[in-house]
Write an enzyme that holds these catalytic residues in place. Sequence first.
Site, PDB file in Angstrom:
ATOM      1  CG  HIS A  40      11.107 -13.389  -8.517  1.00  0.00           C
ATOM      2  ND1 HIS A  40      10.157 -13.777  -7.600  1.00  0.00           N
ATOM      3  CD2 HIS A  40      10.943 -12.053  -8.690  1.00  0.00           C
ATOM      4  CE1 HIS A  40       9.434 -12.730  -7.236  1.00  0.00           C
ATOM      5  NE2 HIS A  40       9.893 -11.664  -7.886  1.00  0.00           N
TER       6      HIS A  40
ATOM      7  CB  CYS B 127      10.878 -10.154  -4.842  1.00  0.00           C
ATOM      8  SG  CYS B 127      10.283  -8.726  -5.782  1.00  0.00           S
TER       9      CYS B 127
ATOM     10  CD  GLU C 296      11.021 -17.404  -7.488  1.00  0.00           C
ATOM     11  OE1 GLU C 296      10.036 -16.644  -7.420  1.00  0.00           O
ATOM     12  OE2 GLU C 296      12.141 -17.106  -7.014  1.00  0.00           O
TER      13      GLU C 296
END
Length: 605
Positions: free
Chosen positions: A525, A398, A527
């Site tokens: 993102h 990001c 993750e």
Amino acid sequence: MKYVLVTGGVVSGLGKGVTASSIGVVLKSCGLRITSIKIDPYLNTDAGTMSPFEHGEVFVLDDGGEVDLDLGNYERFLDIKLTRDNNITTGKIYQSVLEKERKGDYLGKTVQVVPHITNAIQEWIERVAMVPVDGKEGPADVCVIELGGTIGDIESMPFIEALGQFSYRVGPGNFCLVHVSLVPVLNVVGEQKTKPTQHSVRGLRGLGLTPNILACRSTKELEENVKEKLSQFCHVPEANIVTLYDVSNIWRIPLLLRDQKAHEAILKVLNLESFAREPKLDEWVARATIFDALQDTVRIAMVGKYTGLSDSYLSVLKALLHASVDCRRKLVVNWVASADLEDSTAIEAPDSYKAAWNSLKGADGILVPGGFGDRGVQGKILAAKFARENNVPYLGICLGMQLAVVEFARNVMNLPEANSTEFDPNAKTPCVIFMPEGSKTHMGGTMRLGSRRTFFEAVDCKSAKLYGNVSYVDERHRHRYEVNPDMVVEFENAGLQFVGKDETGRRMEIIEIPSHQYFVGAQFHPEFKSRPSKPSPLFVGLIAASSGQLDRVLQGCCNGHANPTKHSPSNGSYTSPVHQNGHAKKLANGLSNGTFYANGNGVNA
């Protein structure tokens, strides 16, 4: 529908979220379908406007919900996809009740906490519990509910009252209360003390809730005489008292519950004994054993703004952990406060400046996560510059991607005034700009949020190979700014490739520098969709590159070891070649302390 409620007593931070997740894992391994709900008593309607210093990271769901980080634990442990409604807050409940009151739904009655707020809470729980979250049709068998905060908090009183009514309404056999409490050991005496738990249970019973199971947090396993004492004073059978003592890694918590027959106690309370099988947790045993046996380290520098609180980057840490175990490396995280890398710190605090740069230079790879605000931005740009110029593996997420673009413009394309309009609204060279659909007046829920599709522009790029040579992936977003599409051609002519774009082709999603061993940035993102058994491909790439395994991993992808059909391309995840080569079944002999490290100090993973 059966319900398991997890509450906490004595102090906060006992690990109710991990306990609730682990209960779900054990019940799921018994053959039951599980869903989860997290109740947060704060007045915010969601976690979107909260600082990570206040409440840890903001976890983003597929539907764009900005929720508590514990929902991330539920998704990772149970491999499910939750919705924004699976996170209940006081703000959401009051908002829904007030909307009904304004419409006249209460027919002129005086709107009160009891019954209107408490009824709204119960209705919300029943409605959301019926929504399938595991990709199958029909409702789940058991809904695990976690009540945030600590018993006795004034904010949670309406929820306690509602859940007390709820337990009575659904009746015996459909509701099980697990109370997580602390059994401290005083260093002076060396004795496990039960009084805090006794007081906590007494307070809980006084509020109309009776615990069926006690989950006691302690440094060591409870002694038998301590269990007897707790059973006598808390009116809970000894068989229903389990110890959650300190373990080497988080994946051993479900195994603790299984070994102490916690599932049998829960199933008995819920009248599910005849429907369940013995828990099968072979995958969890293998993963925990592998983790404890890891010897070779991989050191990643985490360059961020919120390095004082690791929960601020919880999902990033978990994704790094998943990838490092997949690559058979013990993860060591060097926390680097980005502001400490800046020239101003060299003057004001030279020791901090020197330590930050030593940590950065001593790392095998560099990760710059997402964030907001201009503090420490120059330090993140310097970290990206160091990684690019020294061929150090780099992953920017990001803001970390956006600042890598800014750094490239300034130092490769000779555009010294290049910047993001987030930090300089009047930038002469705006290479990162505000998205046209965003709002500059309202903060909550106004970003580009949730799952969006990214199409790969080049099949031979590292990112596409890591994802298993699929044509697109769906990943979760949370941002207001994007790369200026009008400058893309200039960037690509200078050597920065935009290998992933959205369906319009004008929104840049993934960057790479082909000449670099691993320099990748993602606007999304990754993750948030990483799982222990399905680590995020971009994180696997970072760890593999940082430990000298990238060529082998990419070769495995090209040879078809990464099976892109095993998980749908739209999942944004895959089974990595390292994992598929069968290493998960090769358990090392002679276990060592594989504790996850941060700043060199052992902490639970």
